[in-house]
Design an enzyme around this catalytic site. Sequence first.
Site, PDB file in Angstrom:
ATOM      1  N   SER A  36       0.748  -1.162   0.081  1.00  0.00           N
ATOM      2  CA  SER A  36       0.060   0.056  -0.082  1.00  0.00           C
ATOM      3  C   SER A  36       0.841   1.321  -0.119  1.00  0.00           C
ATOM      4  O   SER A  36       0.555   2.260  -0.870  1.00  0.00           O
ATOM      5  CB  SER A  36      -0.855  -0.049   1.204  1.00  0.00           C
ATOM      6  OG  SER A  36      -1.780  -0.910   1.235  1.00  0.00           O
ATOM      7  N   GLU A  42       3.893  -1.026  15.566  1.00  0.00           N
ATOM      8  CA  GLU A  42       4.318   0.349  15.310  1.00  0.00           C
ATOM      9  C   GLU A  42       4.972   0.723  16.300  1.00  0.00           C
ATOM     10  O   GLU A  42       6.443   1.495  16.159  1.00  0.00           O
ATOM     11  CB  GLU A  42       3.228   1.147  15.094  1.00  0.00           C
ATOM     12  CG  GLU A  42       2.560   1.028  13.634  1.00  0.00           C
ATOM     13  CD  GLU A  42       1.434   0.174  13.859  1.00  0.00           C
ATOM     14  OE1 GLU A  42       0.851  -0.112  12.792  1.00  0.00           O
ATOM     15  OE2 GLU A  42       1.196  -0.145  14.876  1.00  0.00           O
TER      16      GLU A  42
END
Length: 316
Positions: free
Chosen positions: A39, A60
């Site tokens: 993406s 993350e």
Amino acid sequence: MAKLTLEKTSMRDVFGEVILELAKSDPKVYALDGDLANSTKINTVAEQFPEKFLQMGIAEQNMMGVAAGMASAGLQPWIATFAAFLTKRSLDQISVVVAQPKMDVKMIGAYSGLLNGCAGKTHQAVEDVAIMRSLPNMAVIAPGDTGELKQAMQFANRYKGPVYIRVARDPVARALPEEYTFMFGKAVKLREGSDVAIITSGTQTGRSLCAAAELEKEGISAIVLHVPTIKPLDVDAIIAVAKQTGAVVTAEEHSIIGGLGGAVAETLAEHYPVPVLRVGVEDINIQSGSNEALLDRYGLSSRHVVRKVKEILRKK
């Protein structure tokens, strides 16, 4: 309304091309992915330089810590994930181990703003600029088109310290002239005017130029000041156009709270108070939808910029 001419390639595609160039030319550059390489287009590095690509998964916070460790060893990690995940899920790590010690970490906030291909409102990011510009030592850049994105990335590669760059998912309007040169911390006047100044950044710059062209048909002369570097802010340029016109409209694909509009309002309140109105997402929860539907519903299309300009001129 005047129509925007979209570029053939998207910002994320150009990001994929440039990060591959940097990985080839700079031995310090490494790519870190949060399980979204297809993406964000950072998969270009994975395909050609797998030894310089680290797949960190949907973690993350850990990815940011790893990047800080790599930077402390003299490397230059480039993190790419959705802006919503980067700026909110790992904010503590960004603040403590990246921004505070001024680590040489480059952060790409992909799918920024409203337009994320109907991926859902959990994937939209309209608070990221407000979050990142509040952090000491953090540079915040919102390129207006793909050409400026390329130059901003090349600058970030040379700059020593943390940089956050907003990247849009879909093709955007070409906003900057071919001969344009990105200068860190400097705004650029794309259109002259005398009645009002439209101060804009990122993907909203193309729509603001479109609005200015429509206003000209009605005899309204609008400056368009493009602000690619939101932090550090070009305070002198903002004051100059406020003095020149006496009225300001800010425009951004971001919340009206804490982003470019907030930064401009703070600057003018301190240095040269004039009437200011902000075009952006109001203080509401947003929904998912098609690009045009979202831009119109949340007041970001060029016709809404025109409306705000007419409103500020009545106040002026």
